[in-house]
Design a protein around this motif. Structure first.
Motif, PDB file in Angstrom:
ATOM      1  N   THR A   5       0.806  -1.210   0.000  1.00 16.68           N
ATOM      2  CA  THR A   5       0.000   0.000   0.000  1.00 16.68           C
ATOM      3  C   THR A   5       0.845   1.268   0.000  1.00 16.68           C
ATOM      4  O   THR A   5       0.389   2.294  -0.467  1.00 16.68           O
ATOM      5  CB  THR A   5      -0.947   0.029   1.210  1.00 16.68           C
ATOM      6  OG1 THR A   5      -0.172  -0.011   2.411  1.00 16.68           O
ATOM      7  CG2 THR A   5      -1.903  -1.157   1.176  1.00 16.68           C
ATOM      8  N   PRO A   7       3.623   3.455  -1.517  1.00 14.24           N
ATOM      9  CA  PRO A   7       4.487   3.537  -2.700  1.00 14.24           C
ATOM     10  C   PRO A   7       5.928   3.899  -2.313  1.00 14.24           C
ATOM     11  O   PRO A   7       6.149   4.828  -1.542  1.00 14.24           O
ATOM     12  CB  PRO A   7       3.867   4.644  -3.545  1.00 14.24           C
ATOM     13  CG  PRO A   7       2.574   4.990  -2.911  1.00 14.24           C
ATOM     14  CD  PRO A   7       2.607   4.478  -1.515  1.00 14.24           C
ATOM     15  N   LEU A  28       2.499  -4.871  -8.839  1.00 10.52           N
ATOM     16  CA  LEU A  28       3.301  -3.644  -8.789  1.00 10.52           C
ATOM     17  C   LEU A  28       3.356  -2.967 -10.155  1.00 10.52           C
ATOM     18  O   LEU A  28       3.315  -1.736 -10.243  1.00 10.52           O
ATOM     19  CB  LEU A  28       4.702  -3.944  -8.255  1.00 10.52           C
ATOM     20  CG  LEU A  28       4.734  -4.275  -6.763  1.00 10.52           C
ATOM     21  CD1 LEU A  28       6.099  -4.813  -6.359  1.00 10.52           C
ATOM     22  CD2 LEU A  28       4.363  -3.056  -5.938  1.00 10.52           C
ATOM     23  N   ASP A  30       0.979  -2.996 -12.290  1.00 13.67           N
ATOM     24  CA  ASP A  30      -0.335  -2.351 -12.398  1.00 13.67           C
ATOM     25  C   ASP A  30      -0.389  -1.043 -11.619  1.00 13.67           C
ATOM     26  O   ASP A  30      -1.171  -0.151 -11.946  1.00 13.67           O
ATOM     27  CB  ASP A  30      -1.439  -3.288 -11.897  1.00 13.67           C
ATOM     28  CG  ASP A  30      -1.706  -4.459 -12.832  1.00 13.67           C
ATOM     29  OD1 ASP A  30      -1.260  -4.420 -14.002  1.00 13.67           O
ATOM     30  OD2 ASP A  30      -2.357  -5.430 -12.372  1.00 13.67           O
ATOM     31  N   GLN A  31       0.445  -0.920 -10.573  1.00 11.78           N
ATOM     32  CA  GLN A  31       0.485   0.296  -9.763  1.00 11.78           C
ATOM     33  C   GLN A  31       1.412   1.353 -10.362  1.00 11.78           C
ATOM     34  O   GLN A  31       1.581   2.420  -9.780  1.00 11.78           O
ATOM     35  CB  GLN A  31       0.949  -0.033  -8.346  1.00 11.78           C
ATOM     36  CG  GLN A  31      -0.028  -0.869  -7.562  1.00 11.78           C
ATOM     37  CD  GLN A  31       0.523  -1.253  -6.202  1.00 11.78           C
ATOM     38  OE1 GLN A  31       1.348  -0.539  -5.621  1.00 11.78           O
ATOM     39  NE2 GLN A  31       0.079  -2.367  -5.675  1.00 11.78           N
ATOM     40  N   TYR A  33       4.750   0.746 -11.332  1.00 12.75           N
ATOM     41  CA  TYR A  33       6.165   0.407 -11.252  1.00 12.75           C
ATOM     42  C   TYR A  33       6.636  -0.114 -12.606  1.00 12.75           C
ATOM     43  O   TYR A  33       5.852  -0.628 -13.395  1.00 12.75           O
ATOM     44  CB  TYR A  33       6.416  -0.664 -10.184  1.00 12.75           C
ATOM     45  CG  TYR A  33       6.387  -0.137  -8.774  1.00 12.75           C
ATOM     46  CD1 TYR A  33       7.565   0.217  -8.128  1.00 12.75           C
ATOM     47  CD2 TYR A  33       5.193   0.006  -8.090  1.00 12.75           C
ATOM     48  CE1 TYR A  33       7.541   0.694  -6.822  1.00 12.75           C
ATOM     49  CE2 TYR A  33       5.155   0.492  -6.790  1.00 12.75           C
ATOM     50  CZ  TYR A  33       6.339   0.834  -6.164  1.00 12.75           C
ATOM     51  OH  TYR A  33       6.317   1.317  -4.886  1.00 12.75           O
TER      52      TYR A  33
END
Length: 65
Positions: A5, A7, A28, A30-31, A33
């Motif tokens: 959660t 970053p 990650l 998808d977030q 990275y």
């Protein structure tokens, strides 16, 4: 397991080279990275262990900095 959660600018994900490891790296990505370098693999006598570095191109700026 790591807390996904918060970053961070850099993450090194390690674990057995299995579907769960791939899912962690995919989450990650998808977030936001990006992969940093090639994965590293080793054998611990029983299974293949993988490591993959990921970086966040524009990590959030902490108010304390």
């Amino acid at each position: 397991m790591s807390d996904f959660t918060k970053p961070l600018g850099y993450r090194l994900i390690t674990g057995p080279d299995d579907a769960e490891f791939c899912a962690r790296v995919s989450a990650l990505l998808d977030q936001g990275y990006r992969l940093h370098g090639s994965p590293a693999l080793t054998f611990d006598g029983e299974r293949v262990i993988a490591a993959q570095a990921l970086v966040l191109p524009h990590p959030p700026v902490d108010g304390a900095r």
